[in-house]
Enzyme design. Structure first.
Site, PDB file in Angstrom:
ATOM      1  CG  HIS A 231      64.036  81.961  28.753  1.00 18.31           C
ATOM      2  ND1 HIS A 231      64.012  82.159  30.126  1.00 18.31           N
ATOM      3  CD2 HIS A 231      63.507  83.105  28.218  1.00 18.31           C
ATOM      4  CE1 HIS A 231      63.505  83.356  30.389  1.00 18.31           C
ATOM      5  NE2 HIS A 231      63.185  83.950  29.257  1.00 18.31           N
TER       6      HIS A 231
ATOM      7  CG  ASN B 182      58.683  88.948  26.804  1.00 21.70           C
ATOM      8  OD1 ASN B 182      59.344  88.145  27.449  1.00 21.70           O
ATOM      9  ND2 ASN B 182      59.236  89.935  26.128  1.00 21.70           N
TER      10      ASN B 182
END
Length: 201
Positions: free
Chosen positions: A19, A66
């Protein structure tokens, strides 16, 4: 002036995660082009320099993935940049490892970092999608993106980030197809992509 954003999660625990390949890419741009040392600002870390006579701000949000849009919006607002001045470097499940695509706008494909940025800025920013491959089934995706690259994968990861950095000046002139082709050719030359993998942006 342009804003280049690398997506990832902050801290050593995540530094080698799939990620975090966006962080890795902008780190390499900073190194290769001798940008300023990283410093904390805009809910992230920034490094500044010049690519092809264009001032570029590199940003690594430290909000966690996020909430990346908070940092991107703060930096863009400070420098009075529009959504078209923002380029985001992100991990991409739907591309094979080492492949790359460049696209302006489009969907977010379940990527929480992109979802946050789109919520804050709108959708018409450029994405440099860095292929990390798909684990095969949806249930394994979360663990896949938050696990470290295997030692055997690091050669292509490093080659991809180096090729992105070496050709980053092309992004300042919106020469996206040329950029993608040159990155793929560099990976082909090192044996990480087949000859048929170049050409698409």
């Amino acid at each position: 002036m342009l804003l280049f954003v690398g997506l990832g999660n902050p801290g050593a625990k995540y530094s080698r995660n799939r990620h975090n390949i966006g962080f890795m890419a902008v780190d390499e741009i900073s190194r290769r082009h001798r940008f300023s040392p990283w410093r904390r600002r805009f809910q992230g870390e920034t490094s500044e320099g010049t690519l092809d006579s264009e001032r570029v701000i590199l940003l690594k949000p430290t909000t966690y993935m996020n909430e990346s849009g908070r940092a991107v919006q703060e930096a863009a607002s400070f420098f009075k940049l529009g959504v078209g001045d923002v380029t985001v470097f992100q991990d991409e499940l739907e591309l094979a490892p080492g492949k790359l695509r460049v696209k302006v706008g489009g969907g977010i494909a379940g990527h929480n970092g992109l979802r946050s940025i789109s919520a804050h800025l709108g959708n018409d920013y450029r994405r440099v999608r860095l292929g990390i491959g798909h684990p095969g089934v949806k249930e394994l995706v979360h663990g896949h993106v938050l696990s470290d690259f295997a030692k055997s994968e690091m050669p292509w990861v490093e080659a991809l980030c180096e090729a992105v950095a070496d050709n980053a000046e092309l992004l300042t002139g919106k020469r996206d197809s040329t950029f993608a082709n040159k990155v793929h050719l560099a990976l082909q030359a090192k044996g990480f992509l087949d000859k048929g993998d170049a050409g698409a942006a």
